[in-house]
Design an enzyme around this catalytic site. Structure first.
Site, PDB file in Angstrom:
ATOM      1  N   TYR A   1     -44.639  63.256  -7.871  1.00  0.00           N
ATOM      2  CA  TYR A   1     -43.556  62.886  -6.976  1.00  0.00           C
ATOM      3  C   TYR A   1     -43.073  64.155  -6.290  1.00  0.00           C
ATOM      4  O   TYR A   1     -43.166  65.257  -6.852  1.00  0.00           O
ATOM      5  CB  TYR A   1     -42.380  62.320  -7.764  1.00  0.00           C
ATOM      6  CG  TYR A   1     -42.366  60.832  -7.988  1.00  0.00           C
ATOM      7  CD1 TYR A   1     -42.721  59.920  -6.985  1.00  0.00           C
ATOM      8  CD2 TYR A   1     -41.926  60.321  -9.213  1.00  0.00           C
ATOM      9  CE1 TYR A   1     -42.654  58.552  -7.217  1.00  0.00           C
ATOM     10  CE2 TYR A   1     -41.866  58.952  -9.440  1.00  0.00           C
ATOM     11  CZ  TYR A   1     -42.237  58.073  -8.434  1.00  0.00           C
ATOM     12  OH  TYR A   1     -42.154  56.731  -8.666  1.00  0.00           O
TER      13      TYR A   1
ATOM     14  N   ASN B   1     -37.291  57.135  -6.675  1.00  0.00           N
ATOM     15  CA  ASN B   1     -36.694  56.667  -7.943  1.00  0.00           C
ATOM     16  C   ASN B   1     -36.780  57.758  -9.001  1.00  0.00           C
ATOM     17  O   ASN B   1     -35.967  58.668  -9.003  1.00  0.00           O
ATOM     18  CB  ASN B   1     -37.320  55.354  -8.414  1.00  0.00           C
ATOM     19  CG  ASN B   1     -36.312  54.522  -9.173  1.00  0.00           C
ATOM     20  OD1 ASN B   1     -35.248  54.242  -8.628  1.00  0.00           O
ATOM     21  ND2 ASN B   1     -36.599  54.131 -10.399  1.00  0.00           N
TER      22      ASN B   1
ATOM     23  N   GLU C   1     -42.383  51.565  -4.921  1.00  0.00           N
ATOM     24  CA  GLU C   1     -41.951  50.239  -5.356  1.00  0.00           C
ATOM     25  C   GLU C   1     -41.063  49.596  -4.290  1.00  0.00           C
ATOM     26  O   GLU C   1     -39.952  49.144  -4.584  1.00  0.00           O
ATOM     27  CB  GLU C   1     -41.247  50.317  -6.717  1.00  0.00           C
ATOM     28  CG  GLU C   1     -42.206  50.724  -7.829  1.00  0.00           C
ATOM     29  CD  GLU C   1     -41.658  50.551  -9.234  1.00  0.00           C
ATOM     30  OE1 GLU C   1     -40.429  50.407  -9.375  1.00  0.00           O
ATOM     31  OE2 GLU C   1     -42.461  50.555 -10.187  1.00  0.00           O
TER      32      GLU C   1
ATOM     33  N   GLU D   1     -48.644  53.474 -11.410  1.00  0.00           N
ATOM     34  CA  GLU D   1     -47.797  53.892 -12.530  1.00  0.00           C
ATOM     35  C   GLU D   1     -48.019  52.912 -13.656  1.00  0.00           C
ATOM     36  O   GLU D   1     -47.695  51.733 -13.532  1.00  0.00           O
ATOM     37  CB  GLU D   1     -46.309  53.803 -12.168  1.00  0.00           C
ATOM     38  CG  GLU D   1     -45.784  54.928 -11.355  1.00  0.00           C
ATOM     39  CD  GLU D   1     -44.310  54.730 -11.013  1.00  0.00           C
ATOM     40  OE1 GLU D   1     -43.550  54.232 -11.858  1.00  0.00           O
ATOM     41  OE2 GLU D   1     -43.945  55.055  -9.869  1.00  0.00           O
TER      42      GLU D   1
HETATM   43  C1  GAL Z   1     -40.739  52.915 -11.889  1.00  0.00           C
HETATM   44  C2  GAL Z   1     -40.449  53.897 -10.754  1.00  0.00           C
HETATM   45  C3  GAL Z   1     -40.500  55.322 -11.267  1.00  0.00           C
HETATM   46  C4  GAL Z   1     -39.705  55.470 -12.520  1.00  0.00           C
HETATM   47  C5  GAL Z   1     -40.183  54.480 -13.543  1.00  0.00           C
HETATM   48  C6  GAL Z   1     -39.452  54.507 -14.846  1.00  0.00           C
HETATM   49  O1  GAL Z   1     -40.341  51.655 -11.559  1.00  0.00           O
HETATM   50  O2  GAL Z   1     -41.372  53.743  -9.722  1.00  0.00           O
HETATM   51  O3  GAL Z   1     -40.033  56.168 -10.274  1.00  0.00           O
HETATM   52  O4  GAL Z   1     -38.376  55.243 -12.216  1.00  0.00           O
HETATM   53  O5  GAL Z   1     -40.036  53.201 -13.041  1.00  0.00           O
HETATM   54  O6  GAL Z   1     -39.538  55.729 -15.438  1.00  0.00           O
END
Ligand code: GAL
Length: 1000
Positions: free
Chosen positions: A91, A135, A195, A292
């Protein structure tokens, strides 16, 4: 399936390179792609191709900004590479790079070029994910604070928002573009936004205009590699076929959730079983992509610590849940997080504390002792040698391959090689379940395994990848119930390493090509039998004894190592360390804790690694046949080599002597950090808080003037307000509501008199206190001083909710007996606000406390005339004090000695205060004992000078009558010490204190 036909040759032992010559990726002919003119990274429905070669993208998430010591990035990258990953996903945090609108800074510890270089050198591709929104449990979700003043909804195509993103996307876009594979760099993919999926009425989701706008911004800056997205849930809003599109559709998954307090408990419906069907519908012609997938969990203030997340999301979780993703065919797969790091310097979100360890494979202290690291190494290495996986067709799970309904098998097949991903039908079962497996083979029909008696067994939470018709160089494994770790074909022999868990029974069959067999090790537990049908069956049991290993030779020179999984953990297939080598070497060796690289140089072999104990080395393949010299971290090792070429040696480990200063006995200096409450204090050059309307359009203000810190450019650390008024003699009670983010606190003084505090509560980000005033004399002048702990900005997950704009500051107040609007307010935060002073440590590192504005938290503050005083003695009344001291460290070189500072206080105890810890000017700890959970703060080498002088600073904010002190003080905690081949660590830049203009 687009290219399944030409791929048939794959499993017959064709190399990937020959394959690539015949099969090219589907370079899609959308206008977008054609105009991008790159054919290095292509794809079809099964996988990505790089230079025409199919690639399993096995990727580790690591945020360089969470480790502000660039010289340590290669350490993490090498550990990622050593585990078998071939990609790293990052990121990029906009907030850190453009804290002042229009002033983009990505230099020093925030520069990305060194990261890209280090990744390339480590042999890792890079997937950058620059947002704009990320995020990531960072303040504002990566949005800079000034966005709170941008009108309209964020993350929409509104002109105001798009304009706000322009500068960042173009600047960061150029940096990424330069690092693309098309320019010789490691960047092969690129994620747009994050997201992008949830919106409130009336905002449409997806808002294609916004999406296209962002894609266009990045394209303009020269990004040509394929784009991916990451839906939180599989809706298919933006795919290759939607009006605004992405090249490769992807979705995220956190199936076990974040309830780390109950680490044994897996949620009932935790196993995704509909992903294949959904993905086939949503994205039938792009590789199955999971940008992710859960690698651990985040934690909020007051929750369990990260060790519990490491337990919940442990190696068993990896076995069951990761392999479930392989069952659906994920070939672009990123684990979030692989190394979490630290929310140093206030970079974390409002909910989280300083550590971002995440319970990940690599600990916050950069260590790889968690079993989940070893487990993922077994999995990642399997993909390096199993190219058929990338070409296999995918099916639903089924009971037809086993004799036991408690076991479910999901097949993945090419025309030859087949994989049987085998799990408990009830995915979280901890039972030991015996089963038999029916495998399909080309030349021998269906075979029920095991053939030589006994049962296979699935112990506890586990999933196996069994194989049939599996090529190993020129050898042909007809089936194996034991899982494949790696194999290599050398000039004179072929070596295959398989493993199974303790207490398991396994069987393998190998096509006969040559003469006979013999059991070289473990004879008593191995059965070998020639089948009538032209193959050899090997069956064995695995005991609890780690050392218990079997080695069988078949077909003259095919050596099969059958390991206990715990022994397999000690094996490595290291990279060469030669740079730009995105694969691995052909060396297989046992080397204990960590093996970073292995380089052959004629008849010499150089190993680089880390050991935490005296460690046996055993090179079972790839050593030069007549080895003359073997070194470990540059030191020659005495070794032996058998006539089969196997090399054995021992690396000695000597526990170093580590002397650390007793922190409580150091000479501490002390200074008041709340001069604001003294009568003499002059705030005339503070910022006037006089906005009658807030530029933050989230909701109208409830105060006569805006007392939102963000409206005046303050977004981090702590903020202070001063409210001046002339008494009329009738004032009685101040009712004041402050807001600072979860677990925040605030304290209020009238002149020098403490009125009270909102001390903070778990999960609560706003608090009201009702404070009684002393009797004031009519006509006298007074001032309230309000200190608010700023825990970071909210993220902005749902479009239209605009939670970023939830203000920090004084939300509401009434002063009984006095006109509320008859108070004149001043505000102060970090010195300079968005025009922050410390360009080296970045925009978030320092807050608004007096000593921070002065820069006294930096090395060598002007403390000569300050009084002696230590945090152990503390304050006898409410207030804020700053303590500083210096000390030397002389840690033996050549060792990695992870040091943490630990407060000797039971977390969630009764002490009510707030502490910030500064090490050489970097804030590396925010400690709130009554909230918890963190009381131990790892400080990386490079922030801490292990070979010289260090400055430690502590702000102590006593929030209650009676004051506060650090009972028991502060102590060192040393975690596992290793002797390391990593080399010297360069200090992060740590500018010393200088007088600051405008600080008051
Ligand atoms: C995902 C998001 C990430 C991080 C993760 C939880 O939904 O894309 O940036 O927040 O959740 O650690």
């Amino acid at each position: 399936m687009l290219f399944s036909k030409p791929l048939q040759g794959l499993s017959l032992g064709l190399t990937l390179a020959t394959l690539a010559a015949g099969v090219h990726g589907n370079a899609r002919s959308t206008d977008n792609l054609q105009s991008r003119e790159q054919d290095i990274v292509t794809w079809d429905d099964h996988s990505l191709f790089v230079h025409g070669e199919r690639l399993m993208v096995f990727s580790a998430e690591f945020h360089p900004f969470r480790l502000p010591v660039p010289s340590l990035w290669p350490d993490i990258l090498q550990k990622i590479k050593a585990a078998g990953y071939n990609c790293v996903s990052i990121y990029i945090d906009w907030h850190l790079l453009e804290a002042k609108r229009g002033d983009f800074r990505a230099d020093g510890i925030f520069a990305l070029e060194p990261f890209f270089e280090a990744a390339k050198k480590a042999g890792l591709y890079v997937l950058p994910r620059p947002g704009p929104y990320i995020n990531a449990e960072v303040s504002g979700g990566g949005f800079p604070g000034w966005l709170t003043r941008v009108p309209g909804a964020l993350r929409t195509g509104s002109e105001a928002f798009m304009n706000a993103t322009d500068h960042y996307t173009s600047e960061i876009g150029k940096i990424i573009a330069d690092a693309q594979i098309t320019n010789g760099g490691p960047v092969i993919l690129f994620q747009v936004e994050n997201e992008y999926q949830h919106a409130l009425d009336p905002f449409p989701m997806p808002e294609y205009g916004y999406w296209e706008g962002v894609v266009e911004q990045y394209r303009r800056s020269g990004i040509v590699v394929p784009s991916i997205n990451n839906e939180a849930h599989m809706y298919g809003y933006i795919t290759a076929h939607t009006p605004a599109s992405v090249d490769i559709y992807g979705h995220d998954g956190y199936p076990l959730g974040f309830d780390c307090e109950n680490p044994q408990q897996w949620p009932e419906d935790g196993l995704p079983t509909d992903w294949l069907e959904k993905n086939n519908r949503i994205a039938p012609d792009t590789p199955y992509t999971i940008p992710e997938f859960q690698g651990g969990g985040f934690q909020h203030w007051g929750q369990s610590g990260f060790e519990d997340c490491a337990l919940l999301l442990n190696m068993e979780f990896e076995r069951v849940l990761y392999k479930n993703n392989y069952a659906v065919g994920a070939t672009i797969f990123n684990i979030y997080m692989t190394f979490g790091g630290t929310n140093w310097g206030n970079l974390g979100h409002a909910e989280g504390f300083t550590s971002y360890d995440y319970g990940a494979q690599i600990t916050e202290e950069r260590q790889v002792w968690r079993e989940k690291y070893s487990e993922v190494k077994l999995q990642a290495n399997f993909f390096h040698v199993s190219p058929a996986y990338l070409a296999a067709d995918r099916f639903n799970s089924s009971l037809q391959y086993t004799n036991n309904g408690d076991i479910t098998v999901t097949p993945a097949t090419t025309d030859t090689t087949k994989f049987y991903i085998t799990r408990h039908t009830q995915y979280d079962s901890v039972e030991s379940v015996p089963y038999r497996l029916t495998v399909k083979t080309t030349d021998h029909g269906d075979i029920e395994v095991p053939q030589l008696g006994g049962d296979l067994i699935l112990n506890r939470r586990d999933t196996k990848i069994h194989v049939s018709d599996y090529p190993v160089g020129d050898e042909h494994v007809i089936y194996s119930s034991a899982e494949v770790f790696t194999w290599k074909k050398y000039d004179d022999k072929t070596v295959l390493v398989v493993y199974g868990g303790p207490g398991e029974h396994h069987e393998m069959a190998v096509e006969n090509r040559g003469n006979g067999f013999n059991v070289l090790q473990g004879e008593q537990d191995v059965k070998v039998k020639k089948a009538d049908d032209g193959y050899t069956i090997i069956s064995w049991n695995i005991s609890d004894d780690v050392e218990d290993r079997k080695v069988v030779r078949v077909n003259d020179n095919f050596y099969i190592y059958m390991l206990n999984r715990n022994e397999a953990y000690n094996f490595w297939v290291p990279p060469t360390g030669a740079g730009t080598d995105y694969g691995t070497s052909d060396i297989i060796l046992k080397a204990g804790y960590l093996l970073r690289t292995a380089q052959r140089d004629g008849k010499t072999l150089h190993l680089v690694g880390d050991v935490n104990a005296t460690t046996p080395i055993e090179i079972i393949g790839g050593a030069p046949p007549k080895l003359e010299k073997l070194t470990f971290n540059g030191r020659p090792l005495h070794f032996q080599q058998t006539n089969l070429g196997v090399v054995t040696a021992t690396v000695d480990f000597k526990e170093p002597k580590i002397k650390l200063p007793n922190l409580n006995k150091l000479k501490w200096k002390k200074i008041d950090s709340l001069p604001e409450i003294s009568r003499k204090y002059d705030d005339s050059d503070w910022v006037d808080a006089d906005l009658e309307e807030s530029p933050n359009d989230s909701a109208p203000i409830l105060t006569p003037v805006s007392l939102r810190a963000g409206d005046y450019g303050f977004h981090t650390g702590s903020v202070l307000f001063r409210g001046h008024f002339t008494a009329n003699g009738k004032e009685s009670v101040l009712n004041i509501t402050t807001q600072g983010g979860q677990a925040f606190g605030s304290s209020v003084w009238l002149d020098s008199t403490f009125l009270g505090s909102w001390v903070g509560e778990v999960e609560v980000d706003i608090g009201t206190v009702v404070l009684e005033l002393p009797k004031l004399k009519k006509g006298t002048k007074h001032v309230f001083t309000v200190v608010i702990d700023h825990m970071g900005l909210h993220g902005n997950y749902v479009i239209g909710e605009d939670t970023l704009k939830i203000p920090r500051g004084i939300i509401e107040y009434t002063l009984a007996g006095h006109e509320d609007d008859d108070i004149t307010w001043k505000v102060q935060g970090n010195l300079g606000g968005e025009d922050y002073r410390d360009k080296t440590r970045g925009p978030l590192n320092e807050g608004g406390m007096y000593i921070e504005r002065q820069g006294y938290h930096q090395p060598y503050p002007p403390s000569r005339k300050w009084k002696r005083g230590s945090p152990e003695k503390g304050l006898s009344k409410p207030g804020i004090a700053f303590y500083t001291t210096t000390f030397n460290l002389d840690i033996p070189r050549g060792y990695d000695v992870p040091l943490a500072l630990e407060f000797d206080v039971a977390p969630r105890g009764s002490s009510v205060y707030r502490v910030q810890l500064f090490v050489n000017g970097y804030q590396f700890g925010k400690f709130v004992p009554h909230i918890g959970p963190q009381s131990r703060f790892p400080i990386p080498e490079g922030i801490l000078n292990h070979h010289g002088e260090n400055t430690l600073g502590i702000t102590l904010w006593a929030m209650e009558e009676g004051g506060a002190k650090l009972d028991g003080g502060l102590r060192w905690d040393v975690s596992m010490v290793t002797e390391t081949g990593f080399g010297e660590i360069e200090m992060a830049p740590a500018p010393e204190w200088e007088p600051r203009e405008g600080a008051h």
